[in-house]
Design a protein around this motif. Structure first.
Motif, PDB file in Angstrom:
ATOM      1  N   ALA A 170      33.286  45.928  47.887  1.00 40.05           N
ATOM      2  CA  ALA A 170      34.006  45.818  46.623  1.00 40.05           C
ATOM      3  C   ALA A 170      33.921  44.399  46.090  1.00 40.05           C
ATOM      4  O   ALA A 170      33.661  43.449  46.836  1.00 40.05           O
ATOM      5  N   LEU A 171      34.148  44.281  44.795  1.00 36.46           N
ATOM      6  CA  LEU A 171      34.276  42.985  44.146  1.00 36.46           C
ATOM      7  C   LEU A 171      35.767  42.697  43.977  1.00 36.46           C
ATOM      8  O   LEU A 171      36.481  43.469  43.338  1.00 36.46           O
ATOM      9  N   ILE A 172      36.233  41.598  44.581  1.00 33.84           N
ATOM     10  CA  ILE A 172      37.639  41.210  44.476  1.00 33.84           C
ATOM     11  C   ILE A 172      37.673  39.731  44.085  1.00 33.84           C
ATOM     12  O   ILE A 172      37.565  38.858  44.940  1.00 33.84           O
ATOM     13  N   PRO A 173      37.776  39.416  42.792  1.00 32.99           N
ATOM     14  CA  PRO A 173      37.719  38.012  42.372  1.00 32.99           C
ATOM     15  C   PRO A 173      38.814  37.158  43.005  1.00 32.99           C
ATOM     16  O   PRO A 173      39.974  37.569  43.059  1.00 32.99           O
ATOM     17  N   PHE A 174      38.411  35.996  43.517  1.00 40.49           N
ATOM     18  CA  PHE A 174      39.376  35.037  44.051  1.00 40.49           C
ATOM     19  C   PHE A 174      39.923  34.156  42.936  1.00 40.49           C
ATOM     20  O   PHE A 174      41.083  33.756  42.938  1.00 40.49           O
ATOM     21  N   VAL A 175      39.056  33.853  41.983  1.00 42.47           N
ATOM     22  CA  VAL A 175      39.458  33.169  40.746  1.00 42.47           C
ATOM     23  C   VAL A 175      38.759  33.906  39.611  1.00 42.47           C
ATOM     24  O   VAL A 175      37.783  34.624  39.826  1.00 42.47           O
ATOM     25  N   GLU A 176      39.259  33.736  38.408  1.00 45.70           N
ATOM     26  CA  GLU A 176      38.638  34.389  37.251  1.00 45.70           C
ATOM     27  C   GLU A 176      38.668  33.442  36.061  1.00 45.70           C
ATOM     28  O   GLU A 176      39.471  32.512  35.996  1.00 45.70           O
ATOM     29  N   HIS A 177      37.768  33.703  35.102  1.00 46.56           N
ATOM     30  CA  HIS A 177      37.785  32.948  33.859  1.00 46.56           C
ATOM     31  C   HIS A 177      38.990  33.379  33.031  1.00 46.56           C
ATOM     32  O   HIS A 177      39.475  34.502  33.147  1.00 46.56           O
ATOM     33  N   TYR A 205      33.199  26.757  32.153  1.00 48.39           N
ATOM     34  CA  TYR A 205      34.526  27.118  31.679  1.00 48.39           C
ATOM     35  C   TYR A 205      35.490  27.168  32.862  1.00 48.39           C
ATOM     36  O   TYR A 205      35.100  27.510  33.982  1.00 48.39           O
ATOM     37  N   LYS A 206      36.738  26.808  32.613  1.00 50.56           N
ATOM     38  CA  LYS A 206      37.718  26.723  33.695  1.00 50.56           C
ATOM     39  C   LYS A 206      38.015  28.084  34.310  1.00 50.56           C
ATOM     40  O   LYS A 206      38.007  29.116  33.637  1.00 50.56           O
ATOM     41  N   THR A 247      33.518  36.044  40.315  1.00 46.68           N
ATOM     42  CA  THR A 247      34.095  36.595  39.095  1.00 46.68           C
ATOM     43  C   THR A 247      33.329  37.846  38.666  1.00 46.68           C
ATOM     44  O   THR A 247      32.201  38.083  39.093  1.00 46.68           O
ATOM     45  N   ARG A 248      33.949  38.611  37.798  1.00 51.15           N
ATOM     46  CA  ARG A 248      33.287  39.799  37.268  1.00 51.15           C
ATOM     47  C   ARG A 248      32.038  39.429  36.463  1.00 51.15           C
ATOM     48  O   ARG A 248      31.044  40.148  36.493  1.00 51.15           O
ATOM     49  N   TYR A 249      32.101  38.289  35.766  1.00 55.84           N
ATOM     50  CA  TYR A 249      30.931  37.832  35.010  1.00 55.84           C
ATOM     51  C   TYR A 249      29.749  37.572  35.942  1.00 55.84           C
ATOM     52  O   TYR A 249      28.611  37.929  35.638  1.00 55.84           O
ATOM     53  N   GLU A 250      30.019  36.922  37.062  1.00 56.37           N
ATOM     54  CA  GLU A 250      28.941  36.615  38.009  1.00 56.37           C
ATOM     55  C   GLU A 250      28.283  37.885  38.527  1.00 56.37           C
ATOM     56  O   GLU A 250      27.049  37.991  38.588  1.00 56.37           O
ATOM     57  N   ALA A 251      29.095  38.850  38.925  1.00 61.27           N
ATOM     58  CA  ALA A 251      28.536  40.109  39.435  1.00 61.27           C
ATOM     59  C   ALA A 251      27.705  40.801  38.362  1.00 61.27           C
ATOM     60  O   ALA A 251      26.619  41.325  38.637  1.00 61.27           O
ATOM     61  N   MET A 252      28.208  40.765  37.129  1.00 53.78           N
ATOM     62  CA  MET A 252      27.546  41.478  36.045  1.00 53.78           C
ATOM     63  C   MET A 252      26.218  40.842  35.651  1.00 53.78           C
ATOM     64  O   MET A 252      25.232  41.534  35.408  1.00 53.78           O
TER      65      MET A 252
END
Length: 204
Positions: free
Chosen positions: A84-91, A105-106, A69-74
Motif C-alpha cells: 500500500a501507499l501510506i504517505p508519511f508527509v504530503e504536499h 514545494y513544502k 506522497t501520492r504525487y510521487e507514486a503517480m
C-alpha cells in the motif's frame, strides 16, 4: 609554515564537506556508515534486493509500505511488491509555500500515517507490535523518520530501505544531480506506472 597550515585546514574542510562524502554504494550493508539522514533509532535496514527477497519469501507475513506522497507514486511509479501507499508527509492542498532547502514545494506531516498503517496491517491479517514492517521512500530519509514514528507508537520491527525507491543523486559526472546511484528502480526490481487503486491512499 602558516601557508601549509592554511592549506591543510582547507583540505580538512573540503574532506568534511557533504559534497565529497563517498556515495552510498548499491547493495551496501555496512549500516554503521549510513549518512545521518538515513539512520533510524531502531537501526533496522534492508537493501532493495533484500527487501524484495524478504517480501517474496514471506508474502503477507511481512508488510511493505511505500510512504512517499501520492504525487510521487503517480508520476514516478511504484514498486509492484508494495502492499500500500501510506504517505508519511504530503504536499499542501494548495502548493503555495516553497522549501528553499529541498528545492521543492513544502511538505507537511501526515496525521493519518499511523492509523492508516494500522488499518492496512489489519487488512493483511498482521497483528501485534512485533510484526515485520518494511518502509520505502524516495532515498531512505523519510523512511528512517517514519520508522522512528512507528517505534514511538510501539512497533519494534520496522525496517527502512536505506536506498529508497529512486536512490541517491550522483554527485558528479554527466548524470550529476540525477538519482542514478542506487535504489529500487536502479536495482532492476519490478515497478510500474500503472497504479493499483486498492493500494492507494484515500482520506477516510
Amino acid at each position: 609554515m602558516q601557508k601549509t597550515i592554511r592549506t591543510l585546514a582547507a583540505i580538512l574542510l573540503l574532506a568534511c564537506s557533504p559534497l565529497v562524502f563517498a556515495q552510498w554504494a548499491p547493495e551496501s550493508t555496512d549500516w554503521s556508515k549510513l549518512p545521518d539522514l538515513k539512520v533510524s533509532k531502531l537501526g533496522l535496514y534492508l537493501t532493495p534486493k533484500q527487501a524484495f527477497a524478504m517480501k517474496q519469501k514471506e508474502g503477507n507475513k511481512v508488510a511493505l509500505f511505500d510512504i512517499r506522497t501520492r504525487y510521487e507514486a503517480m508520476y514516478v511509479g511504484m514498486a509492484t511488491a508494495a502492499d500500500a501507499l501510506i504517505p508519511f508527509v504530503e504536499h499542501q492542498e494548495l502548493m503555495q509555500e516553497w522549501d528553499d532547502k529541498r528545492h521543492m514545494y513544502k511538505l507537511e506531516p501526515f496525521q493519518d500515517f499511523v492509523p492508516e498503517l494500522e488499518r492496512r496491517l489489519a487488512e493483511l491479517g498482521l497483528q501485534g507490535k512485533d510484526v515485520p514492517i518494511i518502509l520505502i521512500c524516495r532515498s531512505g530519509d523519510r523512511s528512517s523518520k517514519a520508522a522512528d514514528r512507528l517505534m514511538a507508537a510501539g512497533y519494534t520491527r520496522v525496517y527502512s530501505i536505506a536506498e529508497g525507491f529512486e536512490g541517491d543523486t550522483a554527485k558528479d559526472g554527466p548524470q550529476a544531480g540525477q538519482r542514478v546511484v542506487n535504489g529500487w528502480k536502479n536495482a532492476g526490481l519490478p515497478w510500474t506506472y500503472k497504479l493499483d487503486k486498492a493500494k492507494m491512499y484515500f482520506p477516510r
